[in-house]
Design a protein around this motif. Structure first.
Motif: not given
Ligand code: HEM
Length: 341
Positions: A28, A66, A102-103, A320, A324, A327, A331
């Protein structure tokens, strides 16, 4: 329909130079280090009055979670100040799923995919160094707060670029300032996690509500003490200790928006006195066997939603979905159940 190009550009802009230290292994681009657990979600008695989605009807559902460090570095730095993630998959009775990603930051950095792309490029980790005491004094005299000292072993960080961007873009200020001071939790189950965007829930009588979700830890929020020595790897171990002692629990809070609140811009906080409903309790009590390998192949998606709950028109939430998916393919992960691939 979203522009798939911008989704790809966003993902590529997030990739760090040390993304791929193991030959052939693509991970990721953010939230790279993580650990998974399983358990169940029990909706509260009032949840079904607000939302017809299956996980709010009262039947206990299995979940997979996760937890992650927000950084895109593949080097585990649990003790560093960083945003943490909690991605939850509720397993539905028909074999499908609904996700809640969530974060620990309550607001996001940018209101649109285009502005987030600008932010991601500007906040790319850049070389950082320990400022001399003289330089710090000069900064104080100029009424500028000096940058914190880098952690031992930290030679790049996003802070300088992110702060520069926030100085010029007011919308980024809330999230950047919170991210800069967020610290490290003593354990993954001692932090609050926000789904950040607005979602629309439908009640049994057809009423629609614009809502925001937060997981609140039942054990309370607790960070490490910044003055204590930094430990690199402890979050997985602490979570497992907690499972052995009976498990981690979170309440799912749903904040209901009102007229005048911003529904499509996750950089904007809602007034704190908005009505909140306790939608249920999550109990995490099982390790995922064979954990890391299998879990690293899972792909969550914030737009993977079941009937009764849908995405608002927030353009960041919408992009998103594609980001996602891209992404996940990049991977070679297991496709998210709703992607149809
Ligand atoms: C345009 C805005 C955003 C982009 C481009 C983005 C991009 C990404 C990408 C590419 C991944 C990896 C996905 C994968 O390979 O499975 C990821 C993971 C993640 N993102 Fe975002 N993100 C964005 C906004 C956010 C926001 C607003 C949050 C919170 C609510 C967030 C929380 C997370 C979390 C917790 C993960 C890990 C998920 C997992 O454990 O698989 N992201 N993000």
């Amino acid at each position: 329909m979203n522009d798939p190009d911008i989704a790809e550009q966003l993902v590529e802009a997030l990739v760090l130079p040390d993304d791929n230290p193991v030959e052939g292994l693509v991970r990721r681009p953010v939230h790279t280090i993580g650990t998974g657990v399983a358990g169940y979600f029990q909706a509260s008695p009032v949840a079904r009055d607000y939302c017809t989605a299956e996980h709010f009807q009262g039947k206990q559902l299995d979940v997979t979670v996760r937890f992650s460090n927000g950084s895109g570095s593949a080097i585990e730095r649990d003790g560093w100040s960083d945003v943490r993630g909690m991605a939850t998959r509720f397993h539905l009775s028909d074999g499908g799923a609904t996700d809640l990603v969530a974060m620990t930051l309550p607001e996001f950095f940018a209101p649109t995919p285009e502005t987030f792309l600008e932010f991601a490029k500007e906040a790319k980790p850049a070389p950082c160094e320990r400022l001399s005491p003289w330089r710090k004094i000069v900064d104080f005299l100029k009424l500028t707060i000096p940058m914190p000292d880098p952690y031992p072993g930290q030679d790049v960080r996003p802070n300088e670029g992110a702060i520069r961007f926030a100085d010029q873009n007011k919308f980024a200020q809330l999230a950047v300032l919170q991210a800069a001071t967020i610290g490290a939790p003593v354990s993954y189950e001692r932090a609050s996690y926000h789904a950040v965007h607005t979602f629309i829930v439908t009640a049994p009588d057809g009423t629609q509500r614009w809502v925001r979700f937060t997981w609140q830890p039942i054990a309370g929020v607790q960070n490490t003490t910044p003055k204590d020595p930094i430990v690199d790897t402890y979050l997985k171990e602490k979570l497992e200790e907690c499972l052995d002692k009976g498990g981690a629990r979170f309440s799912l809070m749903m904040m209901i928006g009102e007229l005048g609140d911003d529904f499509n811009d996750s950089t904007r906080a809602w007034p704190p006195h908005r009505k909140r409903v306790m939608m249920g309790t999550l109990t995490l009590d099982k390790k995922i066997e064979g954990a890391d390998g299998d879990l690293e192949k899972i792909s969550f998606n914030p737009c993977n939603l079941t009937d009764g709950i849908r995405a608002s028109d927030d353009p960041v939430l919408k992009i998103r979905r594609e980001a996602y998916e891209y992404s996940s393919k990049r991977r070679d992960a297991t496709p998210c159940p709703f992607s149809g691939s």
